[in-house]
Scaffold this active site. Structure first.
Site, mmCIF file in Angstrom:
data_model
loop_
_atom_site.group_PDB
_atom_site.id
_atom_site.type_symbol
_atom_site.label_atom_id
_atom_site.label_comp_id
_atom_site.label_asym_id
_atom_site.label_seq_id
_atom_site.Cartn_x
_atom_site.Cartn_y
_atom_site.Cartn_z
ATOM 1 N N GLY A 99 12.963 22.657 -29.058
ATOM 2 C CA GLY A 99 12.824 22.962 -30.592
ATOM 3 C C GLY A 99 14.095 23.195 -31.281
ATOM 4 O O GLY A 99 15.315 23.263 -30.428
ATOM 5 N N ALA A 118 15.603 26.540 -31.451
ATOM 6 C CA ALA A 118 15.478 27.097 -29.864
ATOM 7 C C ALA A 118 16.886 26.381 -29.290
ATOM 8 O O ALA A 118 17.745 27.140 -28.631
ATOM 9 C CB ALA A 118 14.428 26.824 -29.160
ATOM 10 N N ARG A 164 6.597 22.577 -22.248
ATOM 11 C CA ARG A 164 5.347 22.218 -22.085
ATOM 12 C C ARG A 164 5.069 21.234 -20.858
ATOM 13 O O ARG A 164 3.833 21.197 -20.430
ATOM 14 C CB ARG A 164 4.589 21.791 -23.306
ATOM 15 C CG ARG A 164 3.767 22.999 -23.872
ATOM 16 C CD ARG A 164 3.434 22.511 -25.488
ATOM 17 N NE ARG A 164 4.059 21.859 -26.207
ATOM 18 C CZ ARG A 164 4.046 21.944 -27.600
ATOM 19 N NH1 ARG A 164 2.851 22.479 -28.165
ATOM 20 N NH2 ARG A 164 4.949 21.249 -28.297
ATOM 21 N N ALA A 185 9.197 29.043 -30.406
ATOM 22 C CA ALA A 185 8.220 28.566 -30.249
ATOM 23 C C ALA A 185 6.990 28.663 -30.862
ATOM 24 O O ALA A 185 6.754 29.899 -31.012
ATOM 25 C CB ALA A 185 8.017 28.159 -28.578
ATOM 26 N N TYR A 195 -0.509 27.382 -43.335
ATOM 27 C CA TYR A 195 0.759 27.551 -42.642
ATOM 28 C C TYR A 195 1.408 28.883 -42.652
ATOM 29 O O TYR A 195 1.869 29.764 -41.991
ATOM 30 C CB TYR A 195 1.889 26.454 -42.880
ATOM 31 C CG TYR A 195 3.069 26.512 -42.272
ATOM 32 C CD1 TYR A 195 3.003 26.196 -40.810
ATOM 33 C CD2 TYR A 195 4.118 27.036 -42.872
ATOM 34 C CE1 TYR A 195 4.186 26.285 -40.158
ATOM 35 C CE2 TYR A 195 5.477 27.373 -42.177
ATOM 36 C CZ TYR A 195 5.546 26.789 -40.762
ATOM 37 O OH TYR A 195 6.770 26.928 -40.081
ATOM 38 N N LYS A 240 2.056 32.171 -40.159
ATOM 39 C CA LYS A 240 3.328 32.909 -40.171
ATOM 40 C C LYS A 240 2.971 34.352 -40.240
ATOM 41 O O LYS A 240 3.739 35.144 -39.476
ATOM 42 C CB LYS A 240 4.445 32.262 -40.799
ATOM 43 C CG LYS A 240 4.610 30.958 -40.352
ATOM 44 C CD LYS A 240 5.223 30.826 -38.937
ATOM 45 C CE LYS A 240 5.818 29.818 -38.502
ATOM 46 N NZ LYS A 240 6.227 29.767 -37.125
ATOM 47 N N VAL A 258 14.849 30.851 -44.160
ATOM 48 C CA VAL A 258 14.224 30.167 -45.360
ATOM 49 C C VAL A 258 14.334 28.640 -44.816
ATOM 50 O O VAL A 258 14.481 28.611 -43.332
ATOM 51 C CB VAL A 258 15.102 30.192 -46.573
ATOM 52 C CG1 VAL A 258 14.943 31.580 -47.193
ATOM 53 C CG2 VAL A 258 16.557 29.946 -46.100
#
Length: 342
Positions: free
Chosen positions: A13, A16, A35, A85, A158, A162, A187
């Site tokens: 990511g 990440a 994954r 993730a 979405y 979160k 943000v």
């Protein structure tokens, strides 16, 4: 130097990969989840482009947020866990549960396995989306005290996912004696893209530079550099003061999409004629979104108040991010350098 082991979920990511770079630079051992083994080469490319030359302290383990397999082994021996993730959202969902359920279940799976392994603290990458959505007539900057209003008709699935996944994390931690939690709520994240496989938050810059956006919606947002988001995670991981706290990752500046286009025009004159100069009327965006799932998220943001404060991260963790302008320019420059912008 430290040799403590930190687990970072989803190492390929955008956020990440920058977290892993800073952890390795600071002498931590890092175990990251993937994954599929196919991701290993990509992660090594990202880290190499970010300045890492030695992979001795990095290891990989397969684990999926939608399954219990392997999580016990992933967490074994870890002092800290950083969890950026998130199950990949599908924008063409039939019902919002397809977005919400995997997000909530994934966070709880990580927290449970961290607790069982005796991990000291988990830092969860949440989102500004868990803070601002659904508020009416706002006039003061959003802070960590704010939560998105799940009862609002305006909240997009979405942002709901979160909010609900972060809420689930805090509910879980309430009953824990040993495990600590901190969350980082960024943000819009900009900054250096490290490979041609990159995050959706940067696509806006690519599309602006390529002339795909002829006019922009009237959407205000904060923008923060991914390198600063990563450093905030590391501060939240080790600071005693960060125990069980949320931190809004923002520069405190608010820009419209037209402001972003204008920054790019000033900095990259070669692309000036491709960049938009007009905004789309709010009503036109909202009407277009009625039949278009992809536009619904944008439509829920047009004309909305978006001021934020980073006072808490600044005061408690001594965190001082680069300006939004620097972050936006870094995104564009890296995309041009990597040949992503056609």
């Amino acid at each position: 130097m430290t040799n403590k082991l930190v687990v970072v979920t989803g190492g390929s990511g955008f956020i990440a990969s920058h977290i892993i770079i800073q952890l390795l630079q600071q002498g931590y051992s890092v175990r990251t989840t993937i994954r599929s083994p196919k991701k290993i080469d990509l992660i090594k490319t990202l880290l190499t482009n970010g300045g890492i030359t030695d992979f001795t302290n990095l290891s990989f383990m397969e684990a999926d947020l939608t399954s219990d397999d392997n999580w016990k082994a992933v967490m074994a021996g870890a002092t800290y866990v950083i969890h950026p993730a998130s199950p990949t959202p599908t924008l063409n969902f039939k019902n919002e549960d397809e977005m919400i359920r995997p997000a909530v279940d994934g966070v709880l799976r990580v927290l449970r396995s961290a607790k069982n392994a005796g991990v000291k603290r988990v830092v969860l990458t949440s989102a500004y989306g868990a803070i601002f959505a659904g508020h009416k007539n706002r006039t003061t900057p959003y802070t960590e005290k704010d939560w998105s209003d799940l009862s609002s008709k305006k909240i997009h699935p979405y942002q709901k996912s979160k909010t609900m996944s972060e809420r689930a994390a805090w509910d879980f931690i309430k009953n824990q004696d040993s495990l600590e939690l901190a969350t980082v709520n960024p943000v819009a994240v900009m900054g250096p893209v490290l490979a041609s496989d990159y995050s959706h938050s940067n696509i806006q810059i690519q599309e602006l530079l390529e002339g795909k956006i002829k006019a922009v919606p009237n959407v205000d947002s904060g923008y923060v550099d991914v390198r600063d988001v990563a450093s905030l995670h590391l501060k939240a991981m080790v600071s005693p003061k960060a125990k069980n706290q949320r931190f809004l990752a923002t520069t405190g500046e608010t820009l419209s999409m037209l402001d972003v286009a204008n920054i790019l025009r000033e900095e990259f004159p070669k692309y000036a004629n491709k960049l938009p100069k007009k905004t789309i009327p709010n009503i036109a965006v909202k009407t277009a979104a009625m039949g278009n799932q992809q536009l619904k998220m944008i439509a829920s943001l047009v004309g909305e108040y978006a001021e934020t404060s980073n006072k808490k991260a600044d005061t408690i963790l001594d965190w001082h991010p680069r300006s939004s302008r620097v972050a936006i320019i870094a995104t564009a420059q890296s995309m041009i350098d990597l040949g992503i912008v056609k």
